[in-house]
Motif scaffolding. Structure first.
Motif, PDB file in Angstrom:
ATOM      1  N   ILE A 189      19.087-108.202 -50.197  1.00  9.64           N
ATOM      2  CA  ILE A 189      17.883-108.195 -51.344  1.00  9.64           C
ATOM      3  C   ILE A 189      17.400-107.512 -52.167  1.00  9.64           C
ATOM      4  O   ILE A 189      17.204-106.893 -53.508  1.00  9.64           O
ATOM      5  N   VAL A 190      16.571-106.868 -51.764  1.00 10.35           N
ATOM      6  CA  VAL A 190      16.076-106.073 -52.648  1.00 10.35           C
ATOM      7  C   VAL A 190      16.672-104.890 -52.799  1.00 10.35           C
ATOM      8  O   VAL A 190      16.043-104.174 -53.999  1.00 10.35           O
ATOM      9  N   ILE A 191      17.831-104.282 -52.935  1.00 10.11           N
ATOM     10  CA  ILE A 191      18.170-103.269 -53.755  1.00 10.11           C
ATOM     11  C   ILE A 191      18.883-103.939 -54.586  1.00 10.11           C
ATOM     12  O   ILE A 191      19.380-103.799 -55.709  1.00 10.11           O
ATOM     13  N   GLN A 192      19.466-105.211 -54.071  1.00 12.23           N
ATOM     14  CA  GLN A 192      20.079-106.019 -55.563  1.00 12.23           C
ATOM     15  C   GLN A 192      18.814-106.904 -56.718  1.00 12.23           C
ATOM     16  O   GLN A 192      19.350-106.007 -57.927  1.00 12.23           O
ATOM     17  N   GLY A 193      17.102-106.390 -55.978  1.00 13.14           N
ATOM     18  CA  GLY A 193      15.994-106.583 -56.628  1.00 13.14           C
ATOM     19  C   GLY A 193      15.795-105.637 -57.910  1.00 13.14           C
ATOM     20  O   GLY A 193      16.160-105.475 -59.024  1.00 13.14           O
ATOM     21  N   MET A 194      16.128-104.087 -56.941  1.00 18.36           N
ATOM     22  CA  MET A 194      15.984-102.749 -57.765  1.00 18.36           C
ATOM     23  C   MET A 194      17.282-102.545 -58.803  1.00 18.36           C
ATOM     24  O   MET A 194      17.230-101.637 -59.964  1.00 18.36           O
ATOM     25  N   ILE A 195      18.589-102.951 -58.816  1.00 13.22           N
ATOM     26  CA  ILE A 195      19.352-103.052 -59.812  1.00 13.22           C
ATOM     27  C   ILE A 195      18.761-103.798 -61.077  1.00 13.22           C
ATOM     28  O   ILE A 195      18.792-102.627 -61.585  1.00 13.22           O
ATOM     29  N   PHE A 196      18.639-104.776 -60.556  1.00 10.20           N
ATOM     30  CA  PHE A 196      17.723-105.747 -62.088  1.00 10.20           C
ATOM     31  C   PHE A 196      17.230-105.136 -62.613  1.00 10.20           C
ATOM     32  O   PHE A 196      16.667-105.174 -64.042  1.00 10.20           O
ATOM     33  N   PHE A 197      15.842-104.268 -62.120  1.00 14.47           N
ATOM     34  CA  PHE A 197      14.554-104.071 -62.161  1.00 14.47           C
ATOM     35  C   PHE A 197      14.739-102.394 -62.812  1.00 14.47           C
ATOM     36  O   PHE A 197      14.095-102.748 -64.122  1.00 14.47           O
ATOM     37  N   LEU A 198      16.158-101.850 -62.877  1.00 10.80           N
ATOM     38  CA  LEU A 198      16.173-100.520 -63.384  1.00 10.80           C
ATOM     39  C   LEU A 198      16.765-101.185 -64.863  1.00 10.80           C
ATOM     40  O   LEU A 198      17.161-100.171 -65.833  1.00 10.80           O
TER      41      LEU A 198
END
Length: 331
Positions: free
Chosen positions: A153-162
């Motif tokens: 979920i952290v990587i997923q959040g990073m994707i949408f943050f970028l």
């Protein structure tokens, strides 16, 4: 030598008496005896924490010396349901919110659960049909469908943050130019809510697809052959065979996802949207419990209210499941 042989004889005697005792039990009592370990685990890991939260919700917010504060009855619930943001953590204080803090959090949470589960169900059904059909490249399609679910979920959040980062996010400027998002989507409640909902749908649709696929695989193929003989169209096959038989599995999948969506927290923080922008019920508990105010009693009261909301949704889903099973002749 006599002492060494006493142990096994005593053990055999105890085992014999236990076997005799269980043989004399009625069938119903024996069934309850076998279920007892499961009930004990359920009491330990499910009901005991809930009972502790209920108990804490009746005491004052301040905990001194490891002991609960003064007993205040339902005061924490009354304050949450009637007070205009007096209990709102600092992170939740936003001039744009004109409603009580609990109402804000409850509205955000239920709306998120309804929209995300609806989107995941529709997309999951489409994914399941794609995963079940026979065509070239099906393995690659299955991999692409399951991949988002496997991402932390952290990587997923990073994707949408970028994607939506102010200034140079890949989608920020194009969506702003067509009038869909503002220039600061991660800091705007509406935009942030949409981003969090889409991120959740993107990640967990694969989970829904796998459960629905299991339901599709259980459908008796002879029914489709009979439908073909009778000249049924694709829509009629889906309406009268596929959907009714998959419906109980679909309800179970939606039940699981609804319970998860009502506890939404991680995706809000990992995308950079933050609890102050999209205040869910779990965000409210976290801010109250671990914020500077440490409102333990009020946080416990919100936790109990979350459990009640989850219980209402579970009751509704179980009603649908029971009715569908009755229609299919399973109950």
């Amino acid at each position: 030598m006599a002492t060494e042989q006493a142990g096994p004889e005593v053990s055999d005697g105890i085992l014999t008496r236990i076997a005799t005792w269980t043989e004399n039990l009625s069938e119903q009592a024996y069934a309850y005896l076998l279920l007892a370990p499961g009930f004990l685990v359920l009491l330990l890991f499910a009901f005991w924490p809930l009972a502790s939260a209920v108990r804490m919700s009746f005491f004052a917010d301040v905990i001194t010396g490891g002991n609960l504060g003064e007993f205040v009855g339902f005061s924490n619930y009354v304050a949450l349901l009637t007070n205009d943001n007096a209990l709102a953590p600092a992170a939740f204080v936003d001039p744009s919110f004109q409603t009580p803090i609990l109402e804000q959090a409850l509205f955000m949470t239920v709306l998120f659960a309804v929209l995300s589960v609806a989107g995941e169900t529709l997309l999951g059904f489409l994914y399941a049909m794609l995963m079940r059909a026979e065509y070239r490249g099906r393995r690659l399609v299955r991999l692409l469908i399951i991949l988002p679910w496997a991402i932390p979920i952290v990587i997923q959040g990073m994707i949408f943050f970028l994607l939506f980062r102010p200034g140079y996010g890949l989608l920020t400027e194009p969506l702003q130019q067509i009038g869909l998002f503002s220039s600061l989507p991660l800091n705007t409640t509406f935009d942030g809510f949409v981003i969090v909902t889409v991120a959740d749908i993107w990640k967990t649709s694969a989970f829904m697809a796998l459960l629905i696929l299991a339901g599709l695989e259980s459908v008796n193929q002879d029914l489709y052959e009979v439908a073909d003989v009778m000249g049924a169209s694709r829509w009629q096959r889906f309406r009268h065979i596929t959907f009714p038989l998959v419906f109980p599995v679909l309800m179970v999948a939606m039940l699981f996802r609804t319970m998860g969506a009502l506890r939404v927290y991680g995706i809000i923080e990992s995308t950079g949207v933050g609890c102050s922008t999209v205040p869910s019920m779990t965000c409210l508990v976290t801010q109250m419990m671990f914020g500077s105010a440490t409102l333990y009693g009020s946080a416990a009261a919100v936790s109990v209210l979350i459990a009640i909301v989850v219980g209402l949704f579970i009751t509704i889903y179980l009603g649908f499941i029971r009715r569908s099973n009755q229609n299919l002749g399973f109950a």
